[in-house]
Design a protein around this motif. Structure first.
Motif, mmCIF file in Angstrom:
data_model
loop_
_atom_site.group_PDB
_atom_site.id
_atom_site.type_symbol
_atom_site.label_atom_id
_atom_site.label_comp_id
_atom_site.label_asym_id
_atom_site.label_seq_id
_atom_site.Cartn_x
_atom_site.Cartn_y
_atom_site.Cartn_z
ATOM 1 N N GLN A 89 5.978 -1.918 8.394
ATOM 2 C CA GLN A 89 6.851 -2.268 7.269
ATOM 3 C C GLN A 89 6.033 -2.846 6.114
ATOM 4 O O GLN A 89 6.258 -2.504 4.947
ATOM 5 C CB GLN A 89 7.914 -3.276 7.716
ATOM 6 N N ILE A 90 5.089 -3.715 6.438
ATOM 7 C CA ILE A 90 4.259 -4.345 5.407
ATOM 8 C C ILE A 90 3.371 -3.306 4.731
ATOM 9 O O ILE A 90 3.245 -3.286 3.499
ATOM 10 C CB ILE A 90 3.419 -5.493 6.003
ATOM 11 N N LEU A 91 2.760 -2.440 5.508
ATOM 12 C CA LEU A 91 1.880 -1.426 4.927
ATOM 13 C C LEU A 91 2.661 -0.423 4.079
ATOM 14 O O LEU A 91 2.189 -0.001 3.016
ATOM 15 C CB LEU A 91 1.075 -0.733 6.021
ATOM 16 N N ASP A 92 3.867 -0.065 4.514
ATOM 17 C CA ASP A 92 4.713 0.815 3.703
ATOM 18 C C ASP A 92 5.094 0.118 2.398
ATOM 19 O O ASP A 92 5.081 0.722 1.320
ATOM 20 C CB ASP A 92 5.971 1.231 4.473
ATOM 21 N N TRP A 93 5.442 -1.164 2.487
ATOM 22 C CA TRP A 93 5.767 -1.953 1.299
ATOM 23 C C TRP A 93 4.560 -2.004 0.358
ATOM 24 O O TRP A 93 4.700 -1.821 -0.850
ATOM 25 C CB TRP A 93 6.180 -3.368 1.717
ATOM 26 N N ALA A 94 3.388 -2.238 0.914
ATOM 27 C CA ALA A 94 2.168 -2.337 0.110
ATOM 28 C C ALA A 94 1.878 -1.024 -0.622
ATOM 29 O O ALA A 94 1.446 -1.037 -1.779
ATOM 30 C CB ALA A 94 0.978 -2.731 0.989
ATOM 31 N N THR A 95 2.139 0.085 0.042
ATOM 32 C CA THR A 95 1.942 1.389 -0.600
ATOM 33 C C THR A 95 2.878 1.548 -1.793
ATOM 34 O O THR A 95 2.458 1.979 -2.873
ATOM 35 C CB THR A 95 2.169 2.524 0.423
#
Length: 135
Positions: A89-95
């Motif tokens: 979730q965090i990595l998708d948000w960061a993208t």
């Protein structure tokens, strides 16, 4: 792609860099080796579902570390991204935030609005106090 030759863009990036080096980096140095963590994050950003064993292998192959799966797990827990569901979730948000930031830097007002809205929202199932901007 960010046009780094544009004077306004260069000024914004210089300001971001200044904030990071004066505020973020000293705090990170107190908590551990942020170079190792950042390298690990770069591998995870390439493959959000990368296993700890694969991360360790990549860290060793790319950066000549002698890291094992357990050390990767320790770092992930220490940086509050130990849970694979939350990490994704965090990595998708960061993208998304990086994409909007790129558009905003290049003068796209809609990207700036989306950036501002997204950065105020909680990131998935994370602790509301968690600040994912480092990623």
């Amino acid at each position: 792609m960010v046009n780094v030759k544009d004077k306004q863009v260069a000024e914004i990036l210089n300001q971001v860099h200044e904030v990071m080096t004066t505020k973020l980096v000293p705090k990170l140095r107190e908590k551990g080796d942020y170079y190792v963590e950042n390298r690990l994050f770069s591998i995870l950003c390439e493959d959000t579902e990368c296993s700890p064993s694969t991360c360790a292998y990549e860290m060793n192959a790319r950066y000549k570390y002698n890291m094992d799966r357990e050390e990767v797990i320790r770092i992930l827990k220490q940086t509050q991204v130990g849970n694979p569901k939350i990490r994704k979730q965090i990595l998708d948000w960061a993208t998304k935030i990086a994409t909007y930031f790129e558009g905003a830097i290049n003068g796209d007002k809609k990207s700036f609005e989306k950036f501002e809205k997204l950065k105020k929202q909680p990131v998935g199932d994370t602790n509301p106090k968690y600040n994912p901007f480092r990623i």
